[in-house]
Structure formats: C-alpha cells, structure tokens
Design a protein around this motif. Structure first.
Motif, PDB file in Angstrom:
ATOM      1  N   PHE A 133      -7.794 -14.397 -11.978  1.00 24.00           N
ATOM      2  CA  PHE A 133      -6.681 -13.472 -12.096  1.00 24.00           C
ATOM      3  C   PHE A 133      -5.580 -13.842 -11.118  1.00 24.00           C
ATOM      4  CE2 PHE A 133      -9.043 -10.373 -14.520  1.00 24.00           C
ATOM      5  CZ  PHE A 133      -8.077  -9.558 -15.078  1.00 24.00           C
ATOM      6  N   PHE A 134      -4.393 -13.283 -11.363  1.00 28.96           N
ATOM      7  CA  PHE A 134      -3.339 -13.301 -10.356  1.00 28.96           C
ATOM      8  C   PHE A 134      -3.121 -11.858  -9.915  1.00 28.96           C
ATOM      9  CE2 PHE A 134       1.300 -13.034  -9.321  1.00 28.96           C
ATOM     10  CZ  PHE A 134       1.210 -13.701  -8.102  1.00 28.96           C
ATOM     11  N   LEU A 135      -3.218 -11.620  -8.615  1.00 28.39           N
ATOM     12  CA  LEU A 135      -3.070 -10.282  -8.049  1.00 28.39           C
ATOM     13  C   LEU A 135      -1.875 -10.275  -7.107  1.00 28.39           C
ATOM     14  CD1 LEU A 135      -4.260  -7.394  -7.555  1.00 28.39           C
ATOM     15  CD2 LEU A 135      -5.586  -8.409  -5.684  1.00 28.39           C
ATOM     16  N   PHE A 136      -1.017  -9.300  -7.289  1.00 27.13           N
ATOM     17  CA  PHE A 136       0.145  -9.139  -6.413  1.00 27.13           C
ATOM     18  C   PHE A 136       0.048  -7.762  -5.782  1.00 27.13           C
ATOM     19  CE2 PHE A 136       4.806  -8.167  -5.842  1.00 27.13           C
ATOM     20  CZ  PHE A 136       4.994  -9.056  -4.793  1.00 27.13           C
ATOM     21  N   GLY A 137      -0.302  -7.711  -4.486  1.00 29.47           N
ATOM     22  CA  GLY A 137      -0.520  -6.421  -3.856  1.00 29.47           C
ATOM     23  C   GLY A 137      -0.756  -6.549  -2.380  1.00 29.47           C
ATOM     24  N   GLN A 138      -1.691  -5.748  -1.855  1.00 23.24           N
ATOM     25  CA  GLN A 138      -1.941  -5.743  -0.416  1.00 23.24           C
ATOM     26  C   GLN A 138      -3.324  -5.216  -0.121  1.00 23.24           C
ATOM     27  OE1 GLN A 138      -0.389  -2.654   2.090  1.00 23.24           O
ATOM     28  NE2 GLN A 138       0.406  -1.503   0.350  1.00 23.24           N
ATOM     29  N   LYS A 139      -3.774  -5.453   1.118  1.00 21.28           N
ATOM     30  CA  LYS A 139      -5.010  -4.867   1.617  1.00 21.28           C
ATOM     31  C   LYS A 139      -4.664  -3.541   2.260  1.00 21.28           C
ATOM     32  CE  LYS A 139      -9.162  -6.206   4.161  1.00 21.28           C
ATOM     33  NZ  LYS A 139      -9.768  -7.223   5.061  1.00 21.28           N
ATOM     34  N   ILE A 140      -5.413  -2.502   1.913  1.00 24.15           N
ATOM     35  CA  ILE A 140      -5.049  -1.165   2.371  1.00 24.15           C
ATOM     36  C   ILE A 140      -6.299  -0.341   2.625  1.00 24.15           C
ATOM     37  CG2 ILE A 140      -4.920  -0.090   0.093  1.00 24.15           C
ATOM     38  CD1 ILE A 140      -2.262   1.202   1.069  1.00 24.15           C
TER      39      ILE A 140
END
Length: 445
Positions: A133-140
C-alpha cells in the motif's frame, strides 16, 4: 500535618486535576516526606532535585523526596495531532514498483485536496498476506477520528482507496481500513493479529455512485467505519476489535492494483485526536522481574540461562532467566493483564486461553512448552501468544520506584546522577542508566 502515602498521592492527583481544568501546563510536582508540595520546573542535581517555583528555587535532597512527577512534553503528553495533511509523511508499505508520493493543493481552490500517486498492488483477502500500500499520514497516540471525501480513484478491479489505521509499518501489521473499490461499495477490512489473515469485516448494504465521504474512528481497541453522501448524515458500515498499542499510524491509503503512478484524489480531510486518558490503557510488551520491576521491550529469545530483550530505544539487554517471572508478548487490556498476573507457569494465548506447562524456550518466533495434558507443543509467539509465565513474583523491599517514559517501572535501591543520566540500581536487573528526560516519576513505595 504530616501526609501519609495515600494522602501524598491524593494531593498530586488533585493538584494535577485543578491545573488541567484551568488549561494550564501541569509542571513538575515534588512532594517531600514532611508533606510539602512543590510545583514548578524540577532539575536533577547531585544528591537530589532543585524545584524552581514562583517563589524561588528550593533544593530537596533525594532522601527527603516522597514522590516526584515530571511533566515532560516528550513523555507525558500525547503525540500532537498534525491535523493538516501538509504536515503528514508518505509511507510505502511493502516493496512497490515506484515510490508513492502525495501532492497537496496549493491554490485557494485546491487547498484541501490531497492527490496520492502509487504503484502498489494491495493485500490478499483471506490469506496470510503482506500489505502492499501507499499510506500518507502520521504516527499518533490515543483515540482518533479521521474523515475524508474520496473523490476519484483508479477504476480497475483490484484498486482500492480509503482510510487506514495500522499498528506499524510492517507489511503484516494489524490494521483496519475503510475503503472503496470500482463497484461503489464501502467495506471495512481488518487484520487482527501480526502476520494474521486479512479479511473483510463488514460491507455497506448500499452503493454510492461517484464521490463518497468516509470516516474511521478508533476508540481504545474498537475501530468503526462510516460512510456518507454529504458529510453530514452518516451510515455505520461496521466495527471490529483489534488490539493495538496507544501509538499507531493513521492516514489516507491507496493501492492502484499494480498500475504505475495510479492516481487517487481526496478532499475535505479532517483528523481529530483525543488524549490517551480517554482510551483504555494497555500493558506494553516487556519483562516482569521476580522482584516486581517491569522493563519494557520485545522479548526475542528465551533459553534456560537467559532472556534477550530488545528495548524501545533500539538497545538490547540480556537478563538471567532465573531472575524473570513473566514476559508480556502483546499489548494487554486490563482483564488479560490480570489473568496473566495470577496465572501458573505456561503460555497465555491472545484469546485468553491458557496452556499450563513448563516453558522450555523461545527461538525463531516459536515458544516451546511442555504440558501434562498435551505433551510438547509449539506456539507462535507473534500470532498466538499474549504472554509467558515462568514463575511467580515476590516483590522485594526497595527504596524507590522509578517510572520511565517507555512505561518501565523499576523497583530500585538507589539513584545517582551521572551527567545527564541517572544510574538506577535494581536488585535483579543490576545497574541501568536512563536520561533524566526519560524519567516520568519517582516515588517511595
């Protein structure tokens, strides 16, 4: 008035609550053995602490400290929610034909649009697969609500796009994803355990043609998916239970089904995060010593002689097996933690079942246990096991209880400052060093 231990703890909790309700940063709280409470910036010095309060600096020898709680932005506060995609990070999950990338709208008209370009192939349903997959986000950290409108995606049979939450960036990580494909139906997919099977947990009963709003909500271990045609009236797709630690990865996800630089368009992206106090606290992975200390990390090997532990900071320690009581192999909810704490020798499984017997070792991801009822049995440490019990805990008397940012709790005999680190002497674990910025709290038991 001289405070008892219970009263000392109550004072700290009441003061913390009052400061929090006023919207003020808590500051460090030091309670002395004669009942004084000092609030301000506490600094470690040789032999004790110096607390800078509004009335000046007060030096407190370590022998006079009943408890100290440190309000460090890097330890006690939740990870900040980067609500704007412009602050997010691209992640390629698995090996792709070309690196994924994200473009953020720069003009006033496109300011809330996010375009993902990926060359990934997806995941295998009902198989022990590896995500691509391609994931665009952050660790939260903590509970999260992620909302976005999916405007356009690749119209191929294998392509999917939506919102994803996952425990790690490993290809076989536990995950939950609400997504849409070419058929116009929204689905909730999940992988409940590391290296487990990917499956469709729930599907929308209707189809939305064209653009659709999606929402993924995390509350503790519950992940819920929703859809909408207008972003106002929401329909529940379904929910699932997945054990994940407090910090997870969340963001927009897409796979083109193998098309190079496949294009997916989102807009109206909104991320809200709640403080971890609103979610269920889980016991982290680690080791419990016979004397009662808990050292966070991942157990990688158990032999008759020793246990190897990979620490959260990237280091590792080797500890005599005879000095260890329990191993926590997966994040545990309170009920399972209590069950592991009171269990006899053996292996506790992820579903709460217990395999009583003698644990003969852990190597190459497999736990060997000999049971009176089942003979010798191998248990997958990543997919099946939640914890291991070697022997009981007998808490020993100690001078201090030290809490670290990684949630280790060490019962120690002495503390000594050495530069920017504390030398912590544990009767079982030996001498350990921790940066003063990693110390969350100290108290006398």
């Amino acid at each position: 008035m001289r405070l008892t231990k219970a009263r000392t703890s109550s004072v700290v909790m009441i003061v913390a609550a009052l400061w929090a309700s006023a919207g003020v940063a808590m500051g460090d709280v030091v309670v002395t053995r004669d009942g004084k409470t000092l609030i301000g910036k506490a600094t470690w010095v040789a032999g004790g602490l110096v607390v800078a309060t509004g009335k000046g600096k007060v030096t407190v020898p370590m022998a006079d400290v009943a408890s100290a709680t440190f309000d460090s932005p890097t330890t006690t506060r939740p990870t900040r929610a980067a609500t704007r995609p412009a602050e997010w990070t691209p992640f390629d999950i698995g090996v792709n034909d070309a690196p994924g990338r994200a473009e953020i709208g720069r003009s006033a008209e496109l300011a809330d649009r996010v375009v993902l370009f990926d060359s990934s192939k997806g995941f295998h349903i009902k198989k022990k697969g590896f995500d691509n997959f391609f994931l665009f986000g952050q660790k939260i950290r903590g509970d999260v609500t992620l909302t976005a409108r999916l405007r356009q995606a690749e119209e191929t049979r294998l392509a999917r796009a939506g919102l994803m939450a996952r425990a790690s960036l490993e290809t076989d990580s536990p995950m939950a994803m609400v997504s849409r494909g070419i058929e116009g139906e929204s689905s909730l997919f999940r992988r409940s355990t590391p290296a487990g099977v990917s499956e469709e947990s729930a599907k929308s009963p209707s189809r939305i043609l064209g653009a659709a709003w999606l929402r993924l909500v995390r509350q503790g271990n519950t992940f819920s998916a929703y859809e909408s045609t207008d972003g106002k009236a929401w329909t529940s797709i379904g929910s699932c239970e997945i054990a994940m630690e407090e910090e997870i990865y969340v963001g927009l996800a897409a796979h083109s089904g193998g098309i190079v630089n496949g294009r997916t368009l989102f807009d109206k992206v909104e991320l809200k995060a709640d403080a971890p106090a609103g979610s269920v606290q889980r016991t982290p992975r680690g080791l419990v010593a016979r004397g009662g200390s808990f050292l966070a990390g991942e157990v990688t090997r158990i032999t008759d002689a020793q246990i190897d532990l990979a620490r959260p900071d990237g280091g590792s320690v080797t500890i005599p097996a005879a000095d260890m009581a329990r191993c926590v192999l997966a994040p545990l909810l309170p009920a399972l933690e209590e069950k592991l704490r009171t269990a006899p020798a053996g292996v506790m499984l992820n579903n709460g079942d217990f395999l009583a017997g003698q644990v003969n070792g852990l190597a190459d991801g497999q736990i060997k246990v000999t049971s009176v009822l089942f003979g010798t049995k191998m248990v997958d440490a990543r997919r099946e096991a939640a914890g291991v019990v070697l022997r009981g805990v007998k808490e020993e008397a100690c001078e201090y209880e030290v809490r670290l940012a990684d949630r280790s709790v060490l019962r120690v005999g002495s503390i000594k400052l050495a530069g920017d680190k504390l030398v912590i002497k544990d009767g079982v674990l030996g001498d350990m060093k921790a940066r003063v910025s990693e110390i969350v709290g100290v108290r006398r038991p």
